[in-house]
Design a protein around this motif. Structure first.
Motif, mmCIF file in Angstrom:
data_model
loop_
_atom_site.group_PDB
_atom_site.id
_atom_site.type_symbol
_atom_site.label_atom_id
_atom_site.label_comp_id
_atom_site.label_asym_id
_atom_site.label_seq_id
_atom_site.Cartn_x
_atom_site.Cartn_y
_atom_site.Cartn_z
ATOM 1 N N HIS A 138 -4.827 3.408 -6.834
ATOM 2 C CA HIS A 138 -4.104 4.501 -7.482
ATOM 3 C C HIS A 138 -2.614 4.195 -7.573
ATOM 4 N N TYR A 139 -2.059 4.419 -8.747
ATOM 5 C CA TYR A 139 -0.638 4.163 -8.982
ATOM 6 C C TYR A 139 0.037 5.448 -9.412
ATOM 7 N N ALA A 140 1.352 5.339 -9.703
ATOM 8 C CA ALA A 140 2.121 6.546 -10.001
ATOM 9 C C ALA A 140 1.648 7.213 -11.286
ATOM 10 N N ALA A 141 1.213 6.435 -12.256
ATOM 11 C CA ALA A 141 0.881 7.043 -13.554
ATOM 12 C C ALA A 141 -0.579 6.861 -13.966
ATOM 13 N N CYS A 142 -1.318 6.035 -13.229
ATOM 14 C CA CYS A 142 -2.708 5.790 -13.626
ATOM 15 C C CYS A 142 -3.479 5.276 -12.411
ATOM 16 N N SER A 143 -4.780 5.077 -12.592
ATOM 17 C CA SER A 143 -5.570 4.411 -11.564
ATOM 18 C C SER A 143 -6.188 3.166 -12.185
ATOM 19 N N GLY A 144 -6.556 2.205 -11.351
ATOM 20 C CA GLY A 144 -7.166 0.973 -11.851
ATOM 21 C C GLY A 144 -8.508 0.762 -11.178
ATOM 22 N N VAL A 145 -9.490 0.259 -11.934
ATOM 23 C CA VAL A 145 -10.839 0.120 -11.384
ATOM 24 C C VAL A 145 -11.336 -1.325 -11.495
ATOM 25 N N ILE B 91 -9.456 -2.341 -15.074
ATOM 26 C CA ILE B 91 -9.620 -1.269 -16.052
ATOM 27 C C ILE B 91 -8.663 -0.131 -15.717
ATOM 28 N N GLY B 99 -0.711 8.199 -6.338
ATOM 29 C CA GLY B 99 -0.445 6.876 -5.793
ATOM 30 C C GLY B 99 0.981 6.488 -6.074
ATOM 31 N N GLU B 100 1.338 5.284 -5.663
ATOM 32 C CA GLU B 100 2.706 4.819 -5.846
ATOM 33 C C GLU B 100 2.714 3.519 -6.625
#
Lengths: 479, 103
Positions: A138-145, B91, B99-100
């Motif tokens: 999880h990041y500040a503006a999106c999530s990655g899978v 993806i 999150g950060e």
């Protein structure tokens, strides 16, 4: 404390296999994102799952090792939920007919806090087999899978709410991990996500029957963190109850740096997974005979191994405990013990020296260059007094560095123990001559000065003089 | 037979499926889904006592494969339908949990 603590653990363990649970993608950790994927584990429409036989067998063996009964008829079910880590929008799991039911794990001995744990059987409600989800970051503006992890065979081991303290939780987890490693079910490396643990914890006034409000704890990445989180949560909930605060059912995360739990989400709506039988998979049926055959495959459990080590190799209870804490270490010891007449001496050297070298190096025992055969050869050299114990330490660290045989190292470095009386006599004479005042002290009755002379002889001979002979000669010469 | 009618709650189902449904279409969905449920509910009129539940018409069991791995699909092919990527192979999806940092 005026509260009873009620804890149940839900442990997830990735099964060690070549391929994933329902497709042939490799079951591996640490590859580039989304390289271990196919239409099945990425949930493409029309892709059909086919179960991995080995994973099912390991699930059954895990169950047997935890004292579970094995169902003669099991099936897979779909658990529906919507989240990017599960592309199909359902996870293939097991609902009402899991492979393993009703087992238990015994806890006892000294707890992690140092306090004694009363002997207790922690019940296991069930063990079922499912597929792991993808990894999301999880990041500040999106999530990655990353779907590399999606579809790895995963055991869910659910305990009864029988655990009453952080120490018991820690002991249960340690024993469970030991079983999973001994059974070759899983490597249980928590840093790689191969073993994960959720805690359900509630408090109730002492003696009351009904359970209090259940809080779920997540995000603990070591057993130590579980221990700390449980202790923290017991205090937090007790304080809240003392003040008359009504606790809400919620999920809390553990912040290891701050040493506290924090609210992740409250359970505003109950989950509605809408389980139903997986139509793409056929049921799994075992006969009593099949189950008996599985039983024959169960490897020796740590406790049985400890008892056998004590009786077969004459090691102490402490030795046996250290040597069996990891299966790889136990295997190493047994291999070495085949090549020496003094398994107890081998045990000593493994525990005080080899394991220290290993922990200093950050390697694991399978990666080191010292083979069990070579270590046993060195033990034999000490036994036959070819080298002294002191020289042994030098030889071992050299073996650790180079992987050479001890006989080669001893020869190359000229480390063979001197057992020739006439040559040791020279060192003894020199030591007495150089230290007349100490010699006087000895003669006047301070017998422990002898150790000083032994040290001098060893120094002069660069550790090669046989200490027994040196002592004998020193006593003679000093009168 | 228990003839208690099961009613469909469109908002609840939509919530579970993470779908936003136009207010004007709700009554239509309500009717359609209710018809499906009522139709399947006809089965409850049958006497199924002493019949073992099954999920399959075919009486097969223990259909499995041996534990052999192979990797036939390239990442490029597998990610063709991904809405968006970052770092070439991960993806990108709408944020699920806080999150950060940046992706």
């Amino acid at each position: 404390m005026k509260y009873d603590v009620v804890i149940g653990l839900e442990v997830h363990v990735q099964i060690k296999t070549e391929s994933k649970m329902f497709c042939s993608c490799p079951n591996r950790y640490g590859e580039e994102p989304n390289t271990l994927t196919c239409p099945v584990c990425m949930g493409y429409p029309g892709a059909m799952p086919v179960p991995n036989r080995k994973a099912i067998e390991k699930a059954v063996i895990a169950g047997l090792m935890c004292g579970c009964s094995i169902s003669e008829y099991s099936k897979f079910d779909r658990k529906s939920y919507f989240y990017p880590d599960m592309a199909k929008n359902y996870q293939i799991s097991q609902y009402d007919l899991p492979f393993c039911l009703e087992g238990n794990i015994k806890v006892e001995g000294k707890g992690f806090s140092g306090k004694k744990i009363q002997i207790k059987n922690i019940g296991i409600t069930r063990i079922h087999l499912e597929e792991d989800a993808a990894k999301s970051n999880h990041y500040a503006a999106c999530s990655g899978v990353d779907y590399n992890k999606a579809g790895i065979p995963l055991l869910e081991i659910v305990s009864e709410p029988d655990i009453a303290s952080a120490d018991e939780a820690y002991a249960y987890l340690t024993n469970l991990k030991e079983i999973m490693q001994y059974g070759n079910i899983s490597s249980c490396d928590m840093e790689k996500g191969q073993m994960r643990c959720d805690v359900n914890i509630s408090l109730k006034p002492k003696g009351r029957k009904e359970f209090g409000t259940k809080i779920e704890l997540k995000n603990m990445n070591s057993f130590r963190a579980v221990h700390r989180a449980v202790e923290y949560e017991i205090d937090r909930q007790a304080e809240a109850l003392d003040e008359g605060v009504t606790l809400r059912q919620e999920t809390r995360g553990w912040n290891d740096e701050r040493g506290e739990t924090y609210l992740m989400r409250s359970k505003e709506s109950a989950h509605d997974y809408r389980y139903f039988p997986e139509p793409d998979l056929m049921p799994v049926v075992f006969t009593k005979n099949d189950i008996d055959n599985f039983k024959a495959d169960i490897p020796e459990l740590p406790k049985a191994k400890r008892e056998r080590f004590i009786s077969q190799f004459n090691v102490t209870e402490y030795d046996a405990k250290v040597l069996t804490a990891e299966k790889a270490v136990a295997d190493y010891f047994e291999k070495g013990a085949e090549h020496t007449k003094s398994p107890k001496l081998l045990a000593n050297w493994m525990i005080t020296d080899l394991l220290k070298e290993i922990s200093d190096s950050g390697l694991n025992i399978n990666e080191i260059r010292v083979t069990p055969e070579n270590l046993a050869e060195m033990i034999e050299m000490i036994n036959k007094k070819t080298i002294s114990g002191k020289i042994g330490k030098t030889v071992l660290s050299e073996m650790f560095k180079t992987g050479n045989k001890p006989s080669v190292i001893v020869k190359e470095k000229g480390l063979i123990q001197d057992t020739d009386e006439s040559s040791i006599e020279k060192y003894v004479d020199k030591a007495i001559e150089d230290n007349p005042s100490q010699a006087e002290q000895y003669r006047s009755g301070k017998k422990n000065v002898l150790q000083y002379f032994v040290g001098q002889v060893m120094k002069q001979s660069r550790g090669k003089a046989n200490p027994q002979i040196a002592i004998k000669l020193l006593k003679e010469k000093l009168g | 037979m228990n003839k208690q009618k099961k009613t469909i709650d469109v908002d609840y189902i939509a919530g579970l499926a993470k779908l936003e449904i136009d207010e004007s279409k709700k009554s239509r969905f309500q009717e359609e889904m209710q018809n499906i449920v009522d139709y399947v509910d006809l089965l409850s009129e049958l006497n199924v006592e002493n019949i073992i539940p099954t999920a399959h018409a075919a009486q097969m069991k223990n259909v499995w494969r041996e534990d052999v791995s192979e990797n036939d699909f390239s990442r490029e092919v597998m990610l063709k339908n991904a809405p968006e990527l970052f770092d070439e192979g991960t993806i990108k999806v709408p944020q699920v949990l806080p999150g950060e940092g940046t992706a």
